[in-house]
Design an enzyme around this catalytic site. Structure first.
Site, PDB file in Angstrom:
ATOM      1  N   GLY A   1     -34.681  69.908 -36.448  1.00 35.93           N
ATOM      2  CA  GLY A   1     -33.694  70.009 -35.381  1.00 35.93           C
ATOM      3  C   GLY A   1     -32.300  69.828 -35.936  1.00 35.93           C
ATOM      4  O   GLY A   1     -32.111  69.206 -36.985  1.00 35.93           O
TER       5      GLY A   1
ATOM      6  N   GLN B   1     -23.453  68.246 -35.953  1.00 30.99           N
ATOM      7  CA  GLN B   1     -23.898  67.969 -37.318  1.00 30.99           C
ATOM      8  C   GLN B   1     -23.352  68.987 -38.322  1.00 30.99           C
ATOM      9  O   GLN B   1     -23.441  68.766 -39.527  1.00 30.99           O
ATOM     10  CB  GLN B   1     -25.424  67.946 -37.396  1.00 30.99           C
ATOM     11  CG  GLN B   1     -26.043  66.740 -36.694  1.00 30.99           C
ATOM     12  CD  GLN B   1     -27.532  66.696 -36.918  1.00 30.99           C
ATOM     13  OE1 GLN B   1     -28.275  67.364 -36.208  1.00 30.99           O
ATOM     14  NE2 GLN B   1     -27.981  65.960 -37.915  1.00 30.99           N
TER      15      GLN B   1
ATOM     16  N   CYS C   1     -32.807  61.563 -39.945  1.00 26.57           N
ATOM     17  CA  CYS C   1     -31.749  62.453 -39.473  1.00 26.57           C
ATOM     18  C   CYS C   1     -31.074  63.101 -40.681  1.00 26.57           C
ATOM     19  O   CYS C   1     -30.788  62.424 -41.666  1.00 26.57           O
ATOM     20  CB  CYS C   1     -30.731  61.644 -38.674  1.00 26.57           C
ATOM     21  SG  CYS C   1     -29.352  62.630 -38.078  1.00 26.57           S
ATOM     22  N   LEU C   2     -30.822  64.417 -40.595  1.00 32.16           N
ATOM     23  CA  LEU C   2     -30.165  65.118 -41.706  1.00 32.16           C
ATOM     24  C   LEU C   2     -28.765  64.578 -41.965  1.00 32.16           C
ATOM     25  O   LEU C   2     -28.251  64.717 -43.080  1.00 32.16           O
ATOM     26  CB  LEU C   2     -30.083  66.619 -41.407  1.00 32.16           C
ATOM     27  CG  LEU C   2     -31.429  67.371 -41.325  1.00 32.16           C
ATOM     28  CD1 LEU C   2     -31.209  68.805 -40.895  1.00 32.16           C
ATOM     29  CD2 LEU C   2     -32.170  67.308 -42.654  1.00 32.16           C
TER      30      LEU C   2
ATOM     31  N   HIS D   1     -33.671  63.246 -29.687  1.00 27.78           N
ATOM     32  CA  HIS D   1     -32.819  63.013 -30.860  1.00 27.78           C
ATOM     33  C   HIS D   1     -31.611  63.965 -30.826  1.00 27.78           C
ATOM     34  O   HIS D   1     -30.477  63.547 -31.042  1.00 27.78           O
ATOM     35  CB  HIS D   1     -33.655  63.215 -32.128  1.00 27.78           C
ATOM     36  CG  HIS D   1     -32.927  62.980 -33.419  1.00 27.78           C
ATOM     37  ND1 HIS D   1     -33.213  61.917 -34.246  1.00 27.78           N
ATOM     38  CD2 HIS D   1     -31.940  63.679 -34.034  1.00 27.78           C
ATOM     39  CE1 HIS D   1     -32.408  61.976 -35.308  1.00 27.78           C
ATOM     40  NE2 HIS D   1     -31.636  63.035 -35.208  1.00 27.78           N
ATOM     41  N   GLU D   2     -31.868  65.257 -30.528  1.00 21.97           N
ATOM     42  CA  GLU D   2     -30.770  66.241 -30.535  1.00 21.97           C
ATOM     43  C   GLU D   2     -29.841  66.036 -29.346  1.00 21.97           C
ATOM     44  O   GLU D   2     -28.619  66.156 -29.488  1.00 21.97           O
ATOM     45  CB  GLU D   2     -31.326  67.676 -30.570  1.00 21.97           C
ATOM     46  CG  GLU D   2     -32.184  68.024 -31.783  1.00 21.97           C
ATOM     47  CD  GLU D   2     -31.611  67.563 -33.117  1.00 21.97           C
ATOM     48  OE1 GLU D   2     -30.381  67.543 -33.280  1.00 21.97           O
ATOM     49  OE2 GLU D   2     -32.411  67.201 -34.004  1.00 21.97           O
TER      50      GLU D   2
ATOM     51  N   HIS E   1     -27.504  63.360 -30.110  1.00 19.10           N
ATOM     52  CA  HIS E   1     -26.401  63.816 -30.966  1.00 19.10           C
ATOM     53  C   HIS E   1     -25.260  64.379 -30.116  1.00 19.10           C
ATOM     54  O   HIS E   1     -24.084  64.095 -30.369  1.00 19.10           O
ATOM     55  CB  HIS E   1     -26.868  64.914 -31.931  1.00 19.10           C
ATOM     56  CG  HIS E   1     -27.405  64.402 -33.236  1.00 19.10           C
ATOM     57  ND1 HIS E   1     -26.685  63.563 -34.053  1.00 19.10           N
ATOM     58  CD2 HIS E   1     -28.585  64.622 -33.879  1.00 19.10           C
ATOM     59  CE1 HIS E   1     -27.403  63.288 -35.143  1.00 19.10           C
ATOM     60  NE2 HIS E   1     -28.570  63.913 -35.054  1.00 19.10           N
TER      61      HIS E   1
END
Ligand code: ZN
Length: 175
Positions: free
Chosen positions: A46, A51, A93-94, A135-136, A139
């Site tokens: 995701g 991000q 998380c990236l 999670h997204e 963000h």
């Protein structure tokens, strides 16, 4: 299509609520296609627009990481309609590379969003899909997963991150 640089915590764009998308234009389509490419290359399941440094309410999810095109989900202005149950699983998380922690989240979520054709659709996610959706959407609201940890765990994780930044293992882009 192009791979964009992934913004790292604690860049302010990750800690700020992103703006609603008002028009699905060429720029937004390019952003989404770059986000998909960036997510697949990372690799990740995701990615939210902030991000890659764009503070708009857009996220992409693909639990197959590019193996099954039918699993790609583009969410524009997503909203949570319902939450059920609870799950506690390891999460990463990236934008916070090298850190994974167990995070408690609802087990099921129902989300309404707009797709690239401008159509409103609903998606119900369970287990990993629920986790990815939440999670997204977090963000887009300026929340990173470590904010869900207990105060003690949160402060230990912050220390670990500060150390990673200090030792140059990852640099906070733009800060
Ligand atoms: Zn993330």
């Amino acid at each position: 299509m192009a791979i964009r640089e992934i913004v790292k915590y604690p860049d302010p764009v990750l800690l700020t609520r992103s703006e609603e998308v008002e028009e699905i234009d060429v720029g937004l389509r390019r952003l989404v296609s770059d986000m998909v490419e960036t997510m697949h290359a990372a690799p990740g399941v995701g990615l939210a627009a902030n991000q890659v440094g764009v503070a708009r309410r857009v996220a992409v999810i693909d639990l197959s990481v590019g193996k099954d095109p039918s699993q790609l989900l583009v969410l524009i202005n997503p909203q949570i309609l319902a939450l059920e149950g609870a799950q506690a699983e390891e999460e990463g998380c990236l934008s916070i590379p090298g850190i994974t922690e167990v995070v408690e989240r609802p087990a099921v979520v129902e989300v309404e969003a707009i797709n690239l054709d401008g159509k409103t659709f609903r998606v119900r996610g369970e287990a990993l899909m629920a986790r990815a959706l939440l999670h997204e959407i977090d963000h887009l609201n300026g929340v990173v997963f470590i904010e869900h940890l207990s105060p003690l765990k949160h402060s230990l994780t912050r220390k670990k991150i500060q150390k990673l930044i200090r030792t140059g293992e990852w640099a906070a882009v733009g800060s």
